[in-house]
Scaffold this motif. Sequence first.
Motif, PDB file in Angstrom:
ATOM      1  N   PRO A   1      -8.023  14.349  20.831  1.00 34.14           N
ATOM      2  CA  PRO A   1      -9.442  14.732  20.813  1.00 34.14           C
ATOM      3  C   PRO A   1      -9.639  16.047  21.581  1.00 34.14           C
ATOM      4  O   PRO A   1      -9.239  16.171  22.735  1.00 34.14           O
TER       5      PRO A   1
ATOM      6  N   ARG B   1       7.749  -9.815  19.218  1.00 40.83           N
ATOM      7  CA  ARG B   1       9.088 -10.272  19.612  1.00 40.83           C
ATOM      8  C   ARG B   1       9.216 -11.775  19.421  1.00 40.83           C
ATOM      9  O   ARG B   1      10.234 -12.266  18.927  1.00 40.83           O
ATOM     10  N   LYS B   2       8.173 -12.494  19.816  1.00 38.01           N
ATOM     11  CA  LYS B   2       8.196 -13.960  19.703  1.00 38.01           C
ATOM     12  C   LYS B   2       8.336 -14.387  18.237  1.00 38.01           C
ATOM     13  O   LYS B   2       9.140 -15.257  17.901  1.00 38.01           O
ATOM     14  N   ARG B   3       7.558 -13.747  17.354  1.00 38.79           N
ATOM     15  CA  ARG B   3       7.647 -14.081  15.927  1.00 38.79           C
ATOM     16  C   ARG B   3       9.043 -13.763  15.386  1.00 38.79           C
ATOM     17  O   ARG B   3       9.611 -14.534  14.622  1.00 38.79           O
TER      18      ARG B   3
ATOM     19  N   ILE C   1      15.954  -4.006  20.337  1.00 37.56           N
ATOM     20  CA  ILE C   1      14.539  -3.760  20.026  1.00 37.56           C
ATOM     21  C   ILE C   1      14.017  -2.635  20.902  1.00 37.56           C
ATOM     22  O   ILE C   1      14.546  -2.378  21.991  1.00 37.56           O
TER      23      ILE C   1
ATOM     24  N   ARG D   1       0.823  -1.212   0.000  1.00 38.17           N
ATOM     25  CA  ARG D   1       0.000   0.000   0.000  1.00 38.17           C
ATOM     26  C   ARG D   1       0.857   1.261   0.000  1.00 38.17           C
ATOM     27  O   ARG D   1       0.448   2.316  -0.464  1.00 38.17           O
ATOM     28  N   TYR D   2       2.049   1.164   0.597  1.00 37.52           N
ATOM     29  CA  TYR D   2       2.905   2.337   0.761  1.00 37.52           C
ATOM     30  C   TYR D   2       4.093   2.333  -0.195  1.00 37.52           C
ATOM     31  O   TYR D   2       5.074   3.040   0.034  1.00 37.52           O
TER      32      TYR D   2
ATOM     33  N   ALA E   1      11.705  -1.897  23.256  1.00 39.40           N
ATOM     34  CA  ALA E   1      10.882  -2.769  24.096  1.00 39.40           C
ATOM     35  C   ALA E   1       9.573  -2.123  24.533  1.00 39.40           C
ATOM     36  O   ALA E   1       8.598  -2.803  24.829  1.00 39.40           O
ATOM     37  N   GLU E   2       9.527  -0.779  24.559  1.00 39.32           N
ATOM     38  CA  GLU E   2       8.267  -0.103  24.910  1.00 39.32           C
ATOM     39  C   GLU E   2       7.310  -0.073  23.720  1.00 39.32           C
ATOM     40  O   GLU E   2       6.146   0.284  23.857  1.00 39.32           O
ATOM     41  N   ASN E   3       7.822  -0.397  22.534  1.00 40.18           N
ATOM     42  CA  ASN E   3       7.014  -0.277  21.323  1.00 40.18           C
ATOM     43  C   ASN E   3       7.109  -1.489  20.417  1.00 40.18           C
ATOM     44  O   ASN E   3       7.062  -1.378  19.198  1.00 40.18           O
ATOM     45  N   LEU E   4       7.269  -2.629  21.024  1.00 44.54           N
ATOM     46  CA  LEU E   4       7.206  -3.885  20.278  1.00 44.54           C
ATOM     47  C   LEU E   4       6.370  -4.830  21.133  1.00 44.54           C
ATOM     48  O   LEU E   4       6.623  -4.989  22.327  1.00 44.54           O
ATOM     49  N   ALA E   5       5.361  -5.428  20.532  1.00 47.81           N
ATOM     50  CA  ALA E   5       4.469  -6.299  21.299  1.00 47.81           C
ATOM     51  C   ALA E   5       5.156  -7.621  21.613  1.00 47.81           C
ATOM     52  O   ALA E   5       6.034  -8.076  20.875  1.00 47.81           O
ATOM     53  N   VAL E   6       4.734  -8.209  22.719  1.00 44.40           N
ATOM     54  CA  VAL E   6       5.259  -9.507  23.146  1.00 44.40           C
ATOM     55  C   VAL E   6       5.164 -10.523  22.005  1.00 44.40           C
ATOM     56  O   VAL E   6       6.111 -11.265  21.733  1.00 44.40           O
ATOM     57  N   ALA E   7       4.030 -10.527  21.301  1.00 49.77           N
ATOM     58  CA  ALA E   7       3.832 -11.499  20.217  1.00 49.77           C
ATOM     59  C   ALA E   7       4.759 -11.203  19.034  1.00 49.77           C
ATOM     60  O   ALA E   7       5.236 -12.126  18.373  1.00 49.77           O
TER      61      ALA E   7
ATOM     62  N   ASN F   1      16.714  -5.782  24.733  1.00 46.63           N
ATOM     63  CA  ASN F   1      15.954  -4.538  24.899  1.00 46.63           C
ATOM     64  C   ASN F   1      16.908  -3.343  24.872  1.00 46.63           C
ATOM     65  O   ASN F   1      17.837  -3.277  25.668  1.00 46.63           O
TER      66      ASN F   1
END
Lengths: 367, 367
Positions: A192, A111-113, A101, A58-59, A103-109, A126
Amino acid sequence: MMDFQSRQKSLRRQLATHRFDALLVSHLPNIRYLCGFTGSAGLLLVTQAHSAFFTDVRYDTQAHAEVTGARVIIARKALLNAVGEWIKSRRKRSKGCTIGIEAENLAVAERKRLVELLPSGSKLKNAPPLVEQARMTKDEDELARIRQAVELGASLFDRALEVLRLGIKEVEVAAEMEYAARRAGASEMSFPTIIASGARSALPHGRASEQAIAAGSFVICDFGVILHGYCSDQTRTVWVGRASSQEAKEARRAYEAVKEAQQAAISAARAGVNVSEVDAAARQVLRQAGLGRYFTHSTGHGVGLEIHEAPRVAAGQKEVLKPGMVVTIEPGVYFPGKWGVRIEDMVVVKDGGCEILTPTGKDFLAV
Amino acid sequence: MMDFQSRQKSLRRQLATHRFDALLVSHLPNIRYLCGFTGSAGLLLVTQAHSAFFTDVRYDTQAHAEVTGARVIIARKALLNAVGEWIKSRRKRSKGCTIGIEAENLAVAERKRLVELLPSGSKLKNAPPLVEQARMTKDEDELARIRQAVELGASLFDRALEVLRLGIKEVEVAAEMEYAARRAGASEMSFPTIIASGARSALPHGRASEQAIAAGSFVICDFGVILHGYCSDQTRTVWVGRASSQEAKEARRAYEAVKEAQQAAISAARAGVNVSEVDAAARQVLRQAGLGRYFTHSTGHGVGLEIHEAPRVAAGQKEVLKPGMVVTIEPGVYFPGKWGVRIEDMVVVKDGGCEILTPTGKDFLAV
């Protein structure tokens, strides 16, 4: 034009210091800061020798037009898969390869992948918030954009005052401000829009509702725009009703205390001062006015590509102000069920003081 | 009023099945779905016996007013600390206590902090996307809100047609639509409004720019609102210029193929059908028209509290449609440097078919 090359160069020095072979940048504002990409899906891998930016089809056109200082790779499957393949292809001998990585902006899942996709011998660690730390201090190009955003933002308060009257709904005021923002070139609001009237002004985060503006209370207007990627943030509080009434006089005492607290924090803000001292300066004024326990939040936060970024201006924080940091100064007091007052400016830190960016006056105003 | 209690009850049955003692819900739309909180900071812990909702002092009043089916706890420090303390206080014997986490929506660093805060003997385990799966099927209250959002969203296209003319900037069209949305009660747009004209219409994600609308190309209008928490999503593409010109005739052939592909996917969408079959139905029509390789994205996605949620309507996906699922159907073709076409409706899946929610016509339109 932002100097993406030198930002990446600084980051590489940091990577060397921290003994990372690469940093996987997953936080989109950090990616924008480092290479200019403004879309909603991407990953940037920075090594000593290369930078590779991964996005999806898309980008494709947009990434090739925007990205500076990194090779653009269009992922056919998931972005992380493309990252894994790129690392494999570059690192035949990836033994001992350490990838930082965010670590505050990478999901646990995620990282696992990623672990499953990396070649054996490479490891994830981290990383400290290297890009967030760099982003705290704004360069001249960034300050120019922030000034433009703050100017545009401030013009919205003038628009609010044109429409603020008894009976108009909070959301109608917000709609007029947002329309003016869009017409003036803002890409969107930075958060908002808060138009909080009556007892709702005692909610620190009372976003505009269907409630109609009534007399005998404050209206808190807290709003900001995003212009050319940079955020503005400003709060003004106005009284609705006769300024001479008994309740207006009591309200005004609280207003003046908040205004004085805000000025005290601004006076305290300069290069070399700990952010907690700035917070304490505001808090002391309100405590002396007997309002300390109604000041329930912290004094401010950094603003830039994100509406909330480092440093936090709060008790217990260790950050020391440096020239070029841009923060909000926004003390407030809140009386649940009754009303609240908050006054907020953006300032840029300098040696020996700070410059108030927000041009709007702060005198007590009754409409 | 949403039935938060029965949603939590369903989740508890799932927790028992998966042998979790608790689920820590960190994804804000999931929290809203389960207990009604609409703010920007919160964590919900659901155990078999209790639900506890954690937020900070800014949301004290709001959380107590909004949250149903969970005890509200105002954290004095970080939310995770409050969660850790709550678990410690409830679990004197926390041996073997297994807490599920939303691994796609908890940062690596947050998980690390949580591990350090939990009593020994308790352990964290990545949970499947239990709440996302429940959210795929909309109940009657949700469908009613989605219908309202879609109706309001559709009215914005009428507004766009009123202002779309040669020379107007893309952002001006977006500003008029967004203003109308706000005036009609939308809390915000569900994503940055896409008004992509000329060669920009070949960008699948071309958000409104300063470019002026010119003749001899398509304009893609892709937009949506959030109304009472639920999102709408719609795309219409209009030709700018004389419909009788040679280039308009060629453009119309592509338009009609996309329209036919969209209808084929809608015809394929019914309970019991795999989402990949719906995607294949659209793709087959475009392939037969010789346009297959210009359809570069997937056919659709779920919509609800989030603009993009499960299921994805795409090749390789395994999800089977069920009654009450709400998805977009949005094939498109893109010719880089030239123009693009996309047509998008929202549909609700039923037994034996689906209902198109979007009321706007889809005939080729030249302005």
